[in-house]
Motif scaffolding. Structure first.
Motif, PDB file in Angstrom:
ATOM      1  N   ASP A  47      32.340  27.585  20.699  1.00 15.28           N
ATOM      2  CA  ASP A  47      32.468  27.723  21.903  1.00 15.28           C
ATOM      3  C   ASP A  47      31.263  27.307  22.745  1.00 15.28           C
ATOM      4  O   ASP A  47      29.878  28.076  22.677  1.00 15.28           O
ATOM      5  CB  ASP A  47      32.682  29.334  22.131  1.00 15.28           C
ATOM      6  CG  ASP A  47      32.792  29.603  23.901  1.00 15.28           C
ATOM      7  OD1 ASP A  47      32.784  29.046  24.515  1.00 15.28           O
ATOM      8  OD2 ASP A  47      33.446  30.964  24.067  1.00 15.28           O
TER       9      ASP A  47
ATOM     10  N   TYR B 240      39.661  36.386  19.755  1.00 12.69           N
ATOM     11  CA  TYR B 240      38.539  36.050  20.418  1.00 12.69           C
ATOM     12  C   TYR B 240      39.023  35.306  21.869  1.00 12.69           C
ATOM     13  O   TYR B 240      38.431  35.852  22.929  1.00 12.69           O
ATOM     14  CB  TYR B 240      37.558  34.988  19.588  1.00 12.69           C
ATOM     15  CG  TYR B 240      36.423  34.367  20.241  1.00 12.69           C
ATOM     16  CD1 TYR B 240      35.323  35.237  20.602  1.00 12.69           C
ATOM     17  CD2 TYR B 240      36.426  33.235  21.076  1.00 12.69           C
ATOM     18  CE1 TYR B 240      34.237  34.714  21.131  1.00 12.69           C
ATOM     19  CE2 TYR B 240      35.344  32.870  21.702  1.00 12.69           C
ATOM     20  CZ  TYR B 240      34.267  33.317  21.687  1.00 12.69           C
ATOM     21  OH  TYR B 240      33.099  32.833  22.514  1.00 12.69           O
ATOM     22  N   LEU B 241      39.564  34.422  21.691  1.00  7.91           N
ATOM     23  CA  LEU B 241      40.150  33.741  22.971  1.00  7.91           C
ATOM     24  C   LEU B 241      40.932  34.588  23.882  1.00  7.91           C
ATOM     25  O   LEU B 241      40.738  34.618  24.955  1.00  7.91           O
ATOM     26  CB  LEU B 241      41.163  32.633  22.607  1.00  7.91           C
ATOM     27  CG  LEU B 241      40.417  31.262  22.106  1.00  7.91           C
ATOM     28  CD1 LEU B 241      41.660  30.183  21.443  1.00  7.91           C
ATOM     29  CD2 LEU B 241      39.360  30.654  22.740  1.00  7.91           C
TER      30      LEU B 241
ATOM     31  N   ASP C 135      40.527  38.045  23.982  1.00  5.57           N
ATOM     32  CA  ASP C 135      39.866  39.011  24.708  1.00  5.57           C
ATOM     33  C   ASP C 135      39.005  38.420  25.506  1.00  5.57           C
ATOM     34  O   ASP C 135      38.393  39.130  26.511  1.00  5.57           O
ATOM     35  CB  ASP C 135      38.885  39.468  23.330  1.00  5.57           C
ATOM     36  CG  ASP C 135      39.847  40.482  22.418  1.00  5.57           C
ATOM     37  OD1 ASP C 135      40.963  40.766  22.860  1.00  5.57           O
ATOM     38  OD2 ASP C 135      39.236  40.985  21.536  1.00  5.57           O
ATOM     39  N   LYS C 136      38.288  37.373  25.498  1.00  2.32           N
ATOM     40  CA  LYS C 136      37.155  36.713  26.037  1.00  2.32           C
ATOM     41  C   LYS C 136      37.638  36.092  27.253  1.00  2.32           C
ATOM     42  O   LYS C 136      37.114  35.881  28.492  1.00  2.32           O
ATOM     43  CB  LYS C 136      36.174  35.971  25.320  1.00  2.32           C
ATOM     44  CG  LYS C 136      34.761  35.641  26.200  1.00  2.32           C
ATOM     45  CD  LYS C 136      34.066  35.196  25.146  1.00  2.32           C
ATOM     46  CE  LYS C 136      32.451  34.733  25.702  1.00  2.32           C
ATOM     47  NZ  LYS C 136      31.848  36.108  26.283  1.00  2.32           N
ATOM     48  N   TYR C 137      38.802  35.190  27.216  1.00  3.34           N
ATOM     49  CA  TYR C 137      39.025  34.372  28.178  1.00  3.34           C
ATOM     50  C   TYR C 137      40.620  34.511  28.824  1.00  3.34           C
ATOM     51  O   TYR C 137      40.734  33.792  29.641  1.00  3.34           O
ATOM     52  CB  TYR C 137      39.213  32.854  27.697  1.00  3.34           C
ATOM     53  CG  TYR C 137      37.784  32.473  27.375  1.00  3.34           C
ATOM     54  CD1 TYR C 137      36.799  32.274  28.248  1.00  3.34           C
ATOM     55  CD2 TYR C 137      37.175  32.359  26.075  1.00  3.34           C
ATOM     56  CE1 TYR C 137      35.339  31.996  28.062  1.00  3.34           C
ATOM     57  CE2 TYR C 137      36.163  32.241  25.592  1.00  3.34           C
ATOM     58  CZ  TYR C 137      34.964  31.747  26.610  1.00  3.34           C
ATOM     59  OH  TYR C 137      33.706  31.710  26.524  1.00  3.34           O
ATOM     60  N   ASP C 138      41.234  35.433  28.310  1.00  4.05           N
ATOM     61  CA  ASP C 138      42.642  35.647  29.031  1.00  4.05           C
ATOM     62  C   ASP C 138      42.391  36.874  30.219  1.00  4.05           C
ATOM     63  O   ASP C 138      42.865  38.017  29.668  1.00  4.05           O
ATOM     64  CB  ASP C 138      43.435  36.199  27.946  1.00  4.05           C
ATOM     65  CG  ASP C 138      45.143  36.161  28.656  1.00  4.05           C
ATOM     66  OD1 ASP C 138      45.218  35.850  29.718  1.00  4.05           O
ATOM     67  OD2 ASP C 138      45.800  36.809  27.881  1.00  4.05           O
ATOM     68  N   THR C 139      41.469  36.661  31.059  1.00  7.84           N
ATOM     69  CA  THR C 139      41.144  37.783  31.957  1.00  7.84           C
ATOM     70  C   THR C 139      42.363  38.351  32.898  1.00  7.84           C
ATOM     71  O   THR C 139      42.493  39.378  33.236  1.00  7.84           O
ATOM     72  CB  THR C 139      39.999  37.061  33.204  1.00  7.84           C
ATOM     73  OG1 THR C 139      40.599  36.049  33.747  1.00  7.84           O
ATOM     74  CG2 THR C 139      39.108  36.926  32.085  1.00  7.84           C
TER      75      THR C 139
ATOM     76  N   SER D 286      46.044  45.123  27.809  1.00  7.52           N
ATOM     77  CA  SER D 286      44.842  45.879  27.968  1.00  7.52           C
ATOM     78  C   SER D 286      44.956  47.329  27.667  1.00  7.52           C
ATOM     79  O   SER D 286      43.907  47.980  27.144  1.00  7.52           O
ATOM     80  CB  SER D 286      44.483  45.870  29.578  1.00  7.52           C
ATOM     81  OG  SER D 286      45.872  46.163  30.243  1.00  7.52           O
TER      82      SER D 286
ATOM     83  N   ASN E  15      29.365  29.619  25.060  1.00  2.59           N
ATOM     84  CA  ASN E  15      28.833  30.908  24.534  1.00  2.59           C
ATOM     85  C   ASN E  15      27.887  30.631  23.364  1.00  2.59           C
ATOM     86  O   ASN E  15      28.047  31.257  22.553  1.00  2.59           O
ATOM     87  CB  ASN E  15      30.084  31.847  24.015  1.00  2.59           C
ATOM     88  CG  ASN E  15      29.575  33.261  23.962  1.00  2.59           C
ATOM     89  OD1 ASN E  15      28.665  33.865  24.475  1.00  2.59           O
ATOM     90  ND2 ASN E  15      30.349  33.899  22.991  1.00  2.59           N
TER      91      ASN E  15
ATOM     92  N   SER F  33      28.425  29.403  19.827  1.00  3.19           N
ATOM     93  CA  SER F  33      29.139  30.276  18.914  1.00  3.19           C
ATOM     94  C   SER F  33      30.163  29.934  18.141  1.00  3.19           C
ATOM     95  O   SER F  33      31.056  28.989  18.786  1.00  3.19           O
ATOM     96  CB  SER F  33      29.356  31.600  19.554  1.00  3.19           C
ATOM     97  OG  SER F  33      30.273  31.498  20.374  1.00  3.19           O
TER      98      SER F  33
END
Length: 224
Positions: free
Chosen positions: A63, A80-81, A83-87, A94, A66, A69
């Protein structure tokens, strides 16, 4: 290598674990560059790659936004994708209970589906001698996994909540391979008839635009 893309994905043109990550990257519209390691030349065991993944297996994801990392293990990458990028929570959740359900299915995919399906393909295609008992054992495990999924999906449309998530997506590559490589000529097995909810679920997943794009990339890479 240019880092104009958000991610660099170290993967392989055929191996299924890398493609599940591509499905999620495509689903979320994230920019990435794929580096395809040649297994025949043991590029996945090279010092350059094992600096990224000490296990010497694909995939590994860098990444660049980030701090460069690195994360490896396909389902860990997917989580990871998500949690961090699927806003917008397009393919993730959620709610805490649903989140643990999602993680549960990712663990089942990693431990219950991938290894058995992989062994089935090995003994069918790559083992230096035919071992009928091993082939039969792993084919039966494939069908057992189908039955587990079918039993759940006969009661609900998706594995978690009321929408497709990365939990569902994680199963696509191995299931797709199973249809074409493991049970294609397995006497007496009709997946659509025997596991109807599972079959319908898989058809919905492979009809997604993100999955179609990824399969098109894979097909273009593997043309001979």
């Amino acid at each position: 290598m240019s880092h104009g893309k958000h991610f660099t994905l170290y993967t392989n043109t055929i191996a299924p674990n890398g493609w599940k990550v591509v499905f999620v990257l495509e689903e979320l519209g994230l920019t990435y560059e794929s580096v395809y390691l040649n297994f025949d030349e043991n590029e996945h065991k090279s010092p350059e790659f094992t600096k990224l993944n000490p296990n010497g297996r694909i995939p590994a994801l860098v990444d660049h936004k980030n701090g460069d990392s690195v994360i490896w293990e396909s389902d860990a990458i997917i989580l990871y994708l998500a949690d961090k990028y699927d806003t917008e929570r397009r393919v993730s959740v959620s709610d805490e209970k649903e989140r643990y359900s999602l993680i549960q299915w990712l663990f089942f995919q990693a431990s219950g589906q991938g290894p058995y399906f992989g062994q089935a393909v090995w003994f069918l295609r790559s083992h230096p001698e035919q071992v009928p008992s091993a082939i039969e054992r792993y084919r039966k495990e494939v069908l057992r996994v189908f039955s587990v999924l079918d039993s759940v999906l006969s009661k609900q449309e998706w594995l978690v909540g009321d929408k497709p998530t990365v939990a569902d997506i994680s199963f696509i590559p191995y299931n797709h391979g199973a249809f074409h490589l493991i049970i294609k000529d397995y006497a007496g097995v009709d997946v659509q008839k025997d596991y109807p909810a599972f079959f319908a679920w898989h058809q919905k997943l492979i009809s997604r635009d993100s999955v179609k794009r990824a399969f098109a990339i894979q097909e273009s890479l593997n043309k001979h």
